[in-house]
Design a protein around this motif. Structure first.
Motif, PDB file in Angstrom:
ATOM      1  N   ARG A 483       7.617 -46.356  17.654  1.00  0.00           N
ATOM      2  CA  ARG A 483       6.765 -45.491  16.833  1.00  0.00           C
ATOM      3  C   ARG A 483       6.607 -46.063  15.419  1.00  0.00           C
ATOM      4  NH1 ARG A 483       6.077 -40.244  18.907  1.00  0.00           N
ATOM      5  NH2 ARG A 483       7.261 -39.862  20.822  1.00  0.00           N
ATOM      6  N   ASP A 485       6.784 -49.127  14.537  1.00  0.00           N
ATOM      7  CA  ASP A 485       5.990 -50.359  14.555  1.00  0.00           C
ATOM      8  C   ASP A 485       4.532 -50.088  14.198  1.00  0.00           C
ATOM      9  OD1 ASP A 485       7.948 -52.192  15.075  1.00  0.00           O
ATOM     10  OD2 ASP A 485       7.586 -52.311  17.236  1.00  0.00           O
ATOM     11  N   ARG A 486       4.043 -48.886  14.504  1.00  0.00           N
ATOM     12  CA  ARG A 486       2.664 -48.531  14.173  1.00  0.00           C
ATOM     13  C   ARG A 486       2.455 -48.401  12.669  1.00  0.00           C
ATOM     14  NH1 ARG A 486       1.172 -43.577  15.267  1.00  0.00           N
ATOM     15  NH2 ARG A 486      -1.015 -44.165  15.023  1.00  0.00           N
ATOM     16  N   HIS A 487       3.542 -48.154  11.941  1.00  0.00           N
ATOM     17  CA  HIS A 487       3.411 -47.776  10.535  1.00  0.00           C
ATOM     18  C   HIS A 487       3.950 -48.792   9.532  1.00  0.00           C
ATOM     19  CE1 HIS A 487       2.260 -43.860  12.036  1.00  0.00           C
ATOM     20  NE2 HIS A 487       3.423 -43.733  12.668  1.00  0.00           N
ATOM     21  N   HIS A 489       5.686 -52.934   8.699  1.00  0.00           N
ATOM     22  CA  HIS A 489       6.257 -54.260   8.960  1.00  0.00           C
ATOM     23  C   HIS A 489       6.940 -54.724   7.685  1.00  0.00           C
ATOM     24  CE1 HIS A 489       6.939 -58.292  10.405  1.00  0.00           C
ATOM     25  NE2 HIS A 489       6.431 -58.748   9.267  1.00  0.00           N
ATOM     26  N   ARG A 494       1.498 -50.289   7.511  1.00  0.00           N
ATOM     27  CA  ARG A 494       0.348 -50.515   8.377  1.00  0.00           C
ATOM     28  C   ARG A 494      -0.482 -49.233   8.392  1.00  0.00           C
ATOM     29  NH1 ARG A 494       3.893 -53.600  12.989  1.00  0.00           N
ATOM     30  NH2 ARG A 494       3.282 -55.730  12.447  1.00  0.00           N
ATOM     31  N   MET A 495      -1.728 -49.359   8.008  1.00  0.00           N
ATOM     32  CA  MET A 495      -2.565 -48.171   7.836  1.00  0.00           C
ATOM     33  C   MET A 495      -3.365 -47.882   9.103  1.00  0.00           C
ATOM     34  SD  MET A 495      -1.634 -47.312   4.853  1.00  0.00           S
ATOM     35  CE  MET A 495      -2.846 -46.126   4.261  1.00  0.00           C
ATOM     36  N   GLY A 496      -2.644 -47.677  10.204  1.00  0.00           N
ATOM     37  CA  GLY A 496      -3.307 -47.292  11.444  1.00  0.00           C
ATOM     38  C   GLY A 496      -3.797 -45.855  11.387  1.00  0.00           C
ATOM     39  N   ARG A 497      -4.595 -45.491  12.371  1.00  0.00           N
ATOM     40  CA  ARG A 497      -5.146 -44.138  12.414  1.00  0.00           C
ATOM     41  C   ARG A 497      -4.032 -43.125  12.655  1.00  0.00           C
ATOM     42  NH1 ARG A 497      -6.949 -40.640  16.485  1.00  0.00           N
ATOM     43  NH2 ARG A 497      -8.711 -39.320  15.897  1.00  0.00           N
ATOM     44  N   ASN A 499      -2.850 -39.284  13.767  1.00  0.00           N
ATOM     45  CA  ASN A 499      -3.340 -38.258  14.692  1.00  0.00           C
ATOM     46  C   ASN A 499      -2.822 -36.862  14.366  1.00  0.00           C
ATOM     47  OD1 ASN A 499      -4.708 -40.207  16.331  1.00  0.00           O
ATOM     48  ND2 ASN A 499      -2.701 -40.806  17.159  1.00  0.00           N
TER      49      ASN A 499
END
Length: 519
Positions: A483, A485-487, A489, A494-497, A499
């Protein structure tokens, strides 16, 4: 806006860019000069361009961190430029990228942006080293590898080892402070069988015990619990005739010569600080102490429990005679050697010499430098240089002893700095000690442990200790790491979407949305 106002703003912007360009140019020159002096001090061996590049970047980072960047960071960010807060892996290239953009804004000739690969190659190299030491990536694995410490039962329970590997352990650890060479060999055989069954490589790290100060024996076999105000003694030998609850309770140490260095007022911690005491008096090789802090139920003196002397340097060789005796077995079984209580460059040289002699024609294994004392923290760059010049190297933040030695209040700060330094050296780092301890031992994780596990994702490997609930711990940790890893490094978000907050029309009630979720 009028043309005059526009021209005035453009001139002011260009002047600010020129001011910053001059300041960053001076910064770069200062960093280069300081780094050059460090590289001269290190006397790096010729021939390995990759190693030299990594140590040059480490030297540049150490030089940069001797300078207060605060006055530059906000003005750079105001121009939409890097504030150099995430430049660990590529220090000079990051400065050059800022300079090149400032040169365009300031209309100053002669600067080019560094090639994009300069800013990405370090990340790829660190990932390659992580995989070589701690296991290669799999489709379902998080970017951070997971190491699991094997219990004694793993020597005679191959199914347990197979279950741990199947649950997602990337690499396994044996602590040579426990069990025997025969048991270690059986564990290693079970690891190889489990790796074959899983169809992948599962590296084994074996920790050398090192000069860990421990309780050797206690004068009473009764389960006596000590509370604040109670007294006990540390001595070179147990006094004759003491039985039962006769006071004072006395214990001996694995390194009795340490008793000569204790003085009234010194602090002694037992079992990672579960029991804390203060030296009252010393009579030859007998030291009287008073308990100052303990758990509500009290603390016990038990054989094999660790002893720390915060503020006192043990000044003991990191490689003990027992470690030397075990090196042959370790070289036969292990992919990685964990070097406990390493503190000085001399310690590193002693280990490499001993490994070279014991290995013969065999290749030397990788070494993990376990950072457990204030001196090891202070010497860390020099330890990395000395070890990395000869063999693959990684660093472990051994937070148990380290927290006791430097103080729990400093641990968070120091572990962050070690993470940054290792990224600058492009050396993998292991986050260790008490990760999900409650879950592993009791089956329930605390909120603080869950947050700690999430923070561990910034390391290259996380170590779990042994416990009856290790399989649940593995699943929980791997899920948290995936989880995160999405945010994140390292230091970069990391500016992923996201939800969690899905836009909706407030005029249209959503029956599935709870009132607390509504704006």
């Amino acid at each position: 806006m009028s043309r005059i106002e526009s021209d005035t703003q453009a001139t002011a912007g260009r002047d600010e860019a020129r001011r910053l360009h001059a300041a960053v140019s001076a910064l770069r020159a200062d960093v280069e000069n300081r780094a050059a002096r460090l590289l001269t001090e290190w006397s790096l061996p010729p021939g390995d361009g990759v190693f030299f590049d990594c140590m040059s970047n480490l030297a540049a980072w150490l030089a940069l961190r001797q300078i207060d960047l605060g006055p530059l960071q906000a003005p750079l960010a105001a121009l939409g430029l890097s504030s150099l807060g995430r430049c660990e892996a590529h220090v000079l290239a990051s400065i050059d990228a800022v300079l090149a953009t400032l040169a365009i804004l300031a209309d100053v000739p002669g600067h080019r942006h560094p090639p994009a690969r300069t800013l990405t190659a370090a990340k790829a190299l660190l990932a390659e080293r992580r995989d070589a030491l701690f296991g290669a990536a799999r489709l379902d694995s998080p970017s951070t590898r997971v190491m699991v410490t094997l219990p004694s039962e793993a020597a005679d329970d191959p199914f347990l080892v197979e279950e741990i590997v199947a649950a997602g352990a990337d690499c396994l650890r044996i602590n040579t402070a426990h069990d025997s060479p025969e048991a270690w060999a059986r564990m290693a055989a079970n690891i190889r069988a489990a790796a074959t069954a899983a169809g992948r490589r599962v590296p084994l790290m074996m920790d050398l015990a090192g000069p860990k100060l421990r309780i050797l024996a206690v004068s009473s076999r009764e389960k006596i619990r000590l509370h604040p105000g109670d007294r006990f003694a540390l001595a070179a030998d147990l006094p004759a005739g003491i039985r039962g609850r006769t006071q004072p309770l006395t214990a001996t140490l694995s390194h009795p010569q340490i008793l000569d260095r204790l003085a009234p007022g010194d602090t002694v911690w037992i079992d990672d600080g579960v029991l804390r005491a203060r030296v009252l008096a010393r009579n030859g090789t007998r030291v009287e102490l008073e308990v100052t802090q303990a758990r509500a139920k009290g603390g016990r003196l038990k054989p094999d429990k660790g002893v720390n002397l915060p503020g006192r340097s043990l000044d003991l060789p990191a490689l003990t005679a027992a470690d030397r005796d075990h090196l042959g077995t370790v070289l036969d079984l292990a992919d990685i050697v964990g070097f406990s209580f390493v503190q000085t460059v001399g310690d590193v040289r002693d280990l490499i010499a001993a490994l070279t002699e014991a290995a013969g024609d065999r290749p030397l294994p990788a070494v993990v430098l376990k950072i457990e004392t204030p001196l090891a923290v202070a010497n860390l760059p020099w330890l990395i240089v000395a070890a990395g010049a000869r063999l693959p190297v990684a660093v472990m933040i051994a937070r148990g002893d380290l927290a006791v030695e430097i103080g729990l209040d400093r641990l968070s700060e120091v572990q962050e700095e070690i993470l940054w330094l290792c990224e600058a050296a492009r050396v993998p780092v292991v986050w260790a000690t008490q990760v999900l301890e409650g879950l592993l031992k009791e089956g329930v994780a605390s909120r603080a442990e869950a947050t700690d596990a999430a923070m561990a994702q910034r390391a290259d490997c996380v170590m779990l200790n042994k416990g009856p609930h290790v399989i649940e711990g593995l699943h929980f940790l791997r899920d948290v790491l995936r989880r995160m890893d999405r945010h994140q490094h390292k230091k970069t978000a990391r500016m992923g979407r996201l939800n969690a907050w899905t836009p909706h029309d407030p005029a249209t009630p959503d029956p599935e949305r709870e009132p607390a979720d509504r704006p």
